[in-house]
Design a protein around this motif. Sequence first.
Motif, PDB file in Angstrom:
ATOM      1  N   ASN A  33     -40.695 -25.535 -28.749  1.00  0.00           N
ATOM      2  CA  ASN A  33     -40.389 -25.966 -27.336  1.00  0.00           C
ATOM      3  C   ASN A  33     -41.324 -26.894 -26.832  1.00  0.00           C
ATOM      4  O   ASN A  33     -40.867 -28.020 -26.242  1.00  0.00           O
ATOM      5  N   SER A  34     -42.589 -26.650 -26.814  1.00  0.00           N
ATOM      6  CA  SER A  34     -43.591 -27.455 -26.435  1.00  0.00           C
ATOM      7  C   SER A  34     -43.548 -28.995 -27.046  1.00  0.00           C
ATOM      8  O   SER A  34     -43.428 -30.034 -26.556  1.00  0.00           O
ATOM      9  N   PHE A  35     -43.296 -28.693 -28.516  1.00  0.00           N
ATOM     10  CA  PHE A  35     -43.221 -29.896 -29.307  1.00  0.00           C
ATOM     11  C   PHE A  35     -41.764 -31.005 -28.937  1.00  0.00           C
ATOM     12  O   PHE A  35     -42.300 -32.177 -28.611  1.00  0.00           O
ATOM     13  N   ILE A  36     -40.671 -30.254 -28.776  1.00  0.00           N
ATOM     14  CA  ILE A  36     -39.749 -30.940 -28.277  1.00  0.00           C
ATOM     15  C   ILE A  36     -39.947 -31.681 -26.687  1.00  0.00           C
ATOM     16  O   ILE A  36     -39.733 -32.853 -26.757  1.00  0.00           O
ATOM     17  N   VAL A  37     -40.451 -31.069 -26.085  1.00  0.00           N
ATOM     18  CA  VAL A  37     -40.774 -31.535 -24.579  1.00  0.00           C
ATOM     19  C   VAL A  37     -41.696 -32.550 -24.768  1.00  0.00           C
ATOM     20  O   VAL A  37     -41.399 -33.610 -24.231  1.00  0.00           O
ATOM     21  N   THR A  38     -42.782 -32.482 -25.442  1.00  0.00           N
ATOM     22  CA  THR A  38     -43.882 -33.494 -25.405  1.00  0.00           C
ATOM     23  C   THR A  38     -43.342 -34.789 -26.126  1.00  0.00           C
ATOM     24  O   THR A  38     -43.390 -35.870 -25.630  1.00  0.00           O
ATOM     25  N   VAL A  39     -42.746 -34.604 -27.418  1.00  0.00           N
ATOM     26  CA  VAL A  39     -42.377 -35.613 -27.786  1.00  0.00           C
ATOM     27  C   VAL A  39     -40.955 -36.495 -27.330  1.00  0.00           C
ATOM     28  O   VAL A  39     -41.156 -37.655 -27.023  1.00  0.00           O
ATOM     29  N   ALA A  40     -40.311 -35.813 -26.816  1.00  0.00           N
ATOM     30  CA  ALA A  40     -39.246 -36.342 -26.012  1.00  0.00           C
ATOM     31  C   ALA A  40     -39.647 -37.252 -24.922  1.00  0.00           C
ATOM     32  O   ALA A  40     -39.536 -38.490 -24.518  1.00  0.00           O
ATOM     33  N   ALA A  41     -40.427 -36.512 -24.163  1.00  0.00           N
ATOM     34  CA  ALA A  41     -41.117 -37.133 -22.993  1.00  0.00           C
ATOM     35  C   ALA A  41     -41.838 -38.492 -23.308  1.00  0.00           C
ATOM     36  O   ALA A  41     -41.785 -39.454 -22.623  1.00  0.00           O
ATOM     37  N   ILE A  42     -42.711 -38.180 -24.210  1.00  0.00           N
ATOM     38  CA  ILE A  42     -43.472 -39.476 -24.729  1.00  0.00           C
ATOM     39  C   ILE A  42     -42.582 -40.679 -24.845  1.00  0.00           C
ATOM     40  O   ILE A  42     -42.733 -41.608 -24.777  1.00  0.00           O
TER      41      ILE A  42
ATOM     42  N   THR B  16     -34.419 -29.878 -20.756  1.00  0.00           N
ATOM     43  CA  THR B  16     -34.217 -31.078 -20.263  1.00  0.00           C
ATOM     44  C   THR B  16     -35.098 -31.209 -18.883  1.00  0.00           C
ATOM     45  O   THR B  16     -35.452 -32.594 -18.398  1.00  0.00           O
ATOM     46  N   ALA B  17     -35.103 -30.163 -18.187  1.00  0.00           N
ATOM     47  CA  ALA B  17     -35.722 -30.256 -16.699  1.00  0.00           C
ATOM     48  C   ALA B  17     -37.150 -30.749 -17.020  1.00  0.00           C
ATOM     49  O   ALA B  17     -37.663 -31.603 -16.381  1.00  0.00           O
ATOM     50  N   LEU B  18     -37.632 -30.179 -17.852  1.00  0.00           N
ATOM     51  CA  LEU B  18     -39.058 -30.398 -18.310  1.00  0.00           C
ATOM     52  C   LEU B  18     -39.208 -32.062 -18.628  1.00  0.00           C
ATOM     53  O   LEU B  18     -40.130 -32.817 -18.012  1.00  0.00           O
TER      54      LEU B  18
ATOM     55  N   ASN C 166     -50.634 -29.459 -21.861  1.00  0.00           N
ATOM     56  CA  ASN C 166     -51.240 -28.473 -21.337  1.00  0.00           C
ATOM     57  C   ASN C 166     -50.743 -27.890 -19.960  1.00  0.00           C
ATOM     58  O   ASN C 166     -51.267 -26.740 -19.149  1.00  0.00           O
ATOM     59  N   ASP C 167     -49.628 -28.331 -19.410  1.00  0.00           N
ATOM     60  CA  ASP C 167     -49.239 -27.953 -18.345  1.00  0.00           C
ATOM     61  C   ASP C 167     -48.629 -26.765 -17.921  1.00  0.00           C
ATOM     62  O   ASP C 167     -48.170 -26.074 -19.023  1.00  0.00           O
ATOM     63  N   LEU C 168     -49.124 -25.846 -16.958  1.00  0.00           N
ATOM     64  CA  LEU C 168     -48.557 -24.776 -16.815  1.00  0.00           C
ATOM     65  C   LEU C 168     -47.580 -24.502 -15.617  1.00  0.00           C
ATOM     66  O   LEU C 168     -46.684 -23.732 -15.689  1.00  0.00           O
ATOM     67  N   TRP C 169     -48.019 -25.456 -14.427  1.00  0.00           N
ATOM     68  CA  TRP C 169     -47.007 -25.438 -13.320  1.00  0.00           C
ATOM     69  C   TRP C 169     -45.376 -25.619 -13.551  1.00  0.00           C
ATOM     70  O   TRP C 169     -44.900 -24.736 -13.240  1.00  0.00           O
ATOM     71  N   PHE C 170     -45.097 -26.510 -14.096  1.00  0.00           N
ATOM     72  CA  PHE C 170     -43.631 -26.838 -14.180  1.00  0.00           C
ATOM     73  C   PHE C 170     -43.150 -25.954 -15.198  1.00  0.00           C
ATOM     74  O   PHE C 170     -41.933 -25.515 -14.847  1.00  0.00           O
ATOM     75  N   PRO C 171     -43.625 -25.444 -16.366  1.00  0.00           N
ATOM     76  CA  PRO C 171     -42.792 -24.437 -17.316  1.00  0.00           C
ATOM     77  C   PRO C 171     -42.640 -23.441 -16.353  1.00  0.00           C
ATOM     78  O   PRO C 171     -41.661 -22.536 -16.347  1.00  0.00           O
ATOM     79  N   LEU C 172     -43.619 -22.878 -15.555  1.00  0.00           N
ATOM     80  CA  LEU C 172     -43.673 -21.777 -14.939  1.00  0.00           C
ATOM     81  C   LEU C 172     -42.636 -21.690 -13.843  1.00  0.00           C
ATOM     82  O   LEU C 172     -41.896 -20.840 -13.496  1.00  0.00           O
ATOM     83  N   ILE C 173     -42.429 -22.727 -13.066  1.00  0.00           N
ATOM     84  CA  ILE C 173     -41.385 -22.925 -11.970  1.00  0.00           C
ATOM     85  C   ILE C 173     -40.106 -23.205 -12.555  1.00  0.00           C
ATOM     86  O   ILE C 173     -39.193 -22.892 -12.034  1.00  0.00           O
ATOM     87  N   LEU C 174     -39.959 -24.240 -13.477  1.00  0.00           N
ATOM     88  CA  LEU C 174     -38.635 -24.969 -13.869  1.00  0.00           C
ATOM     89  C   LEU C 174     -37.963 -24.275 -15.067  1.00  0.00           C
ATOM     90  O   LEU C 174     -36.998 -24.249 -15.157  1.00  0.00           O
ATOM     91  N   ALA C 175     -39.063 -23.546 -15.935  1.00  0.00           N
ATOM     92  CA  ALA C 175     -38.309 -23.070 -17.219  1.00  0.00           C
ATOM     93  C   ALA C 175     -38.952 -21.997 -17.759  1.00  0.00           C
ATOM     94  O   ALA C 175     -39.567 -22.032 -18.870  1.00  0.00           O
ATOM     95  N   PRO C 176     -39.222 -20.962 -16.971  1.00  0.00           N
ATOM     96  CA  PRO C 176     -39.763 -19.657 -17.570  1.00  0.00           C
ATOM     97  C   PRO C 176     -39.032 -18.802 -18.402  1.00  0.00           C
ATOM     98  O   PRO C 176     -39.753 -17.622 -18.749  1.00  0.00           O
ATOM     99  N   SER C 177     -37.850 -18.959 -18.387  1.00  0.00           N
ATOM    100  CA  SER C 177     -36.898 -18.014 -19.528  1.00  0.00           C
ATOM    101  C   SER C 177     -37.618 -18.124 -20.748  1.00  0.00           C
ATOM    102  O   SER C 177     -38.427 -18.858 -21.364  1.00  0.00           O
TER     103      SER C 177
ATOM    104  N   GLY D 206     -27.719 -27.397 -12.322  1.00  0.00           N
ATOM    105  CA  GLY D 206     -27.895 -26.487 -13.371  1.00  0.00           C
ATOM    106  C   GLY D 206     -28.881 -26.672 -14.438  1.00  0.00           C
ATOM    107  O   GLY D 206     -28.747 -26.279 -15.774  1.00  0.00           O
ATOM    108  N   LEU D 207     -29.717 -27.391 -14.148  1.00  0.00           N
ATOM    109  CA  LEU D 207     -30.906 -27.608 -15.146  1.00  0.00           C
ATOM    110  C   LEU D 207     -32.064 -26.926 -15.182  1.00  0.00           C
ATOM    111  O   LEU D 207     -32.988 -26.961 -16.044  1.00  0.00           O
TER     112      LEU D 207
END
Lengths: 279, 333, 316
Positions: A76-85, A143-145, A212-223, A137-138
């Motif tokens: 998950n981290s990998f997908i989010v980081t690479v896509a966002a970059i 995607t939200a992250l 390294n972000d903790l805030w948004f995963p905690l709030i937007l995508a904690p599942s 519904g995100l």
Amino acid sequence: MSKARASLSRTTLVHLALIGYTLIAVFPVFLTLINSMKSRNAIFRNPMQLPTTETFDLVGYTTVLGQGDFASYFQNSFIVTVAAIALVLLFGAMAAFALSEYRFRGNTLMGLYLALGIMIPIRLGTVAILQGMVATGLVNTLTALILVYTAQGIPLAVFILSEFMRTVSDDLKNAGRIDGLSEYAIFFRLVLPLVRPAMATVAVFTMIPIWNDLWFPLILAPSEATKTVTLGSQLFIGQFVTNWNAVLAALSLAILPVLVLYLVFSRQLIRGITSGAVK
Amino acid sequence: MGSLQLKSVRKSFGPVDVLKGIDLDVKDGEFVIFVGPSGCGKSTLLRIIAGLEDATSGSITIDDQEVATVPPAKRGIAMVFQSYALYPHLNVKDNMGLGLKQAGTPKDEIDRRVAKASAMLSLEKYLTRRPAELSGGQRQRVAIGRAIVREPKLFLFDEPLSNLDAALRVNTRLEIARLHRELKATMIYVTHDQVEAMTLADKIVVLDAGVIQQVGSPMELYNRPANLFVAGFIGSPGMNFIDAGRLGVSDAKTIGVRPEHVALSRDAGTWQGKVVHVEHLGADTIVYLESEAIGTLTVRLFGEHHHAVGDVVFATPSADQTHRFDAVGQAIR
Amino acid sequence: MSDATSSRDTMAPIRRPRRWHIAVFLLPAFLVYSAVMILPLIETLRLSLFNTVDGEPAFVGLANFKVLFGDARWAADFWNALKNNVIFFIIHMLVQNPIGVALAAMLSIPKLRFAAFYRTAIFLPTLLSFVIVGFIWKLILSPIWGVSPYLMDLVGLKSFFSPWLGKPDTALIAVSLISVWQYVGIPMMLIYAALLNIPEEVIEAAECDGVTGWSQFWKIKLPLILPAIGIISILTFVGNFNAFDLVYTVQGALAGPDKSTDILGTLLYRTFFGFQLQLGDRSMGATIATVMFLIILAGVSLYLFVIQRRMRRYQF
Ligand SMILES: Nc1ncnc2c1ncn2[C@@H]1O[C@H](COP(=O)(O)OP(=O)(O)OP(=O)(O)O)[C@@H](O)[C@H]1O
Ligand SMILES: [Mg+2]
């Protein structure tokens, strides 16, 4: 530096100070790594000792790997980081090109508008971001992250890249125009390859805070399905507070990929930071 | 006060030998110029004298005092850098005064010296400006002023004029010559520019590949070059070199003759040749010849002369102004 | 700017084709940035003026702020978090930035051996996530493990050891210092880059002028890197007033012990999401976010319009 300029005692003092601080910087990481490979007794009795044949024990790692779903967090981290970059670089470079290449009404205003986000943290809009993600519904999707991190990265990317794009020769672009290249072709085929070093700098600046972000995963995508490594290890380690072997092993597992990547790329990374900072 | 001795000074950067044993004697009040091709070690030598770089071996004495372990500020030198190297955050006055202030000179003494130096360099109007607010020529004068106020035994200049435009360069050159007369200080000066070297120097040091090729007054170098390198380096256009064998001379390998020491005639002369190119400079006319006997020859004529490309002419070297060099390039006297 | 388009600019009457490509280049960045960052920010600011009255959202003006600053239930927490945040920032300014400058100054000594090694090692913590950093230090400072007392014994200070993270009067300092430990790399790198930017010849001129060692640093280098120090200060300010992760990891959402490490970020999190018995409160969350926004805006404006204007940037 010449002998006449440097005194031996001063150089020695400098080295002592630097070695001292280097120890402070590295020691905690080192301590974690060595103790993660020791038995519980040894961790407490001789925390400073390297693992010996008697004290060597991987029980922490077996516990961690048996319980946490680290592979999926990592993915998950990998997908989010690479896509966002990727999105930050693409969108940021396009906007930077428009701002640095064309004169049009509102150019300066648009530049200022996009620069606002360099100083104002996106976190302050969290309340409404969460609302918006719920509405679309995100919530609990990667995607939200990705969207949040893309928005977060764009301002700095536009800023750094447009500085660099101003240095690309006008003659080159005009030669391209005379050869019949479209504006899009000029951007993708002439300009982008020339600002590649700057893109690397931007990628570094974008990557570290996202990973390294903790805030948004905690709030937007904690599942469970969308946890990132950072959030995953936070929760996981939290559960094991009393199982020192497991905690140390989990920490080591979280450190190792970063450590390996850093040791491999530290030269480029540091060059990127220093050259980006000079701009 | 301000003499300098270098004894077999060597310098290597790792495996690269940049200076291969430099011996030099500079007397008090002399104006000495280092010339040589790019990369030959001029700046390195100057920086070693300043103490910004260590010599690998050899000794450096200033006023009979060994200075190898003396820091730059205590050597009684002042240096003027090619890029000016002014302190960007200080105004002109403070730029000039910083070294004195650091040395604990009383404030009125600093003010007096700064005032004197800025009067010498016509900088009075700019004393409160910062370097960014000055033109290139003004910055260069501040850099020189910063050296003057320290009243050093030895001035060191590293290509101080090379960032200036041609007109300003001439002006500043005259200024430096005047300063040397007024201050009577010892100056060591690095340059690429022959005209600067010939016009300013009491003594020119020609360096090549980390070795001193010749030391002498400008006219000595011009009239009696010690070897092929110096002969070719000093003078413009460069000396003609002719293979001695083609002239039937047996006690030398190469014969040299300066373009200005060749006479041209349409009727008769030593060497026959065809004009291949002509340059009109107003005061001079440079004629390039191609000759069966000796190959190409450059001739410098004073005033205006009309030779067309393709004309056949005769060239005659002035007999007592030819130079002879042996097989290893040393001048035969 | 291309010649082709600029010559068209001057001949206004000629109808030029719409330059759609400019819009195409700008649109993606503009859309994502506006939709995910700017609009939510504005919406958050707007929400801070609303609250639920009798189960209906209603405009309440500045009432939320009045509650936050003055109401018995909120004010104590808010002022406590603000005070802690200020202390957090001051510790960073007093410890992190001077150490960063000192390290950079030492690293930039020409031809210093092992400089690359020191640089790499000292920057390492900056790359680790707060979670890793937080837990590592929690373990090291834990009285159960005994690493800290052992180390302090080596330098004869064993008697000074106490479980700093667990005591209300030392916890905030301990957490701040952990954060300093992690982030020293950033000021170090920025200052290092600024120092490398000073031309070698200016330093050599200083050597010839006898300005060496300490006085060289104070009189020549420091004035030339002031702009970089300004940038670091504002980055530290923004980062500190929006910090959350480290406190959350080390001390939990309650920012214990006894809220002694509570800062605006953790207060925002608790308020917005609730914890234990308290329910999340969107309006008050938005209100706290707005206050944080105003604080950061004030800091940034002060920097941009006052500090940066006064500071000269030098062209070499
Ligand atoms: N710090 C250094 N490390 C390694 N080699 C160096 C260093 N400084 C100078 N050199 C080498 O030493 C040689 C002499 O350099 P120097 O700067 O003295 O030349 P120069 O005669 O001043 O040339 P120029 O006229 O171009 O200024 C050059 O080949 C250069 O590459
Ligand atoms: Mg040089």
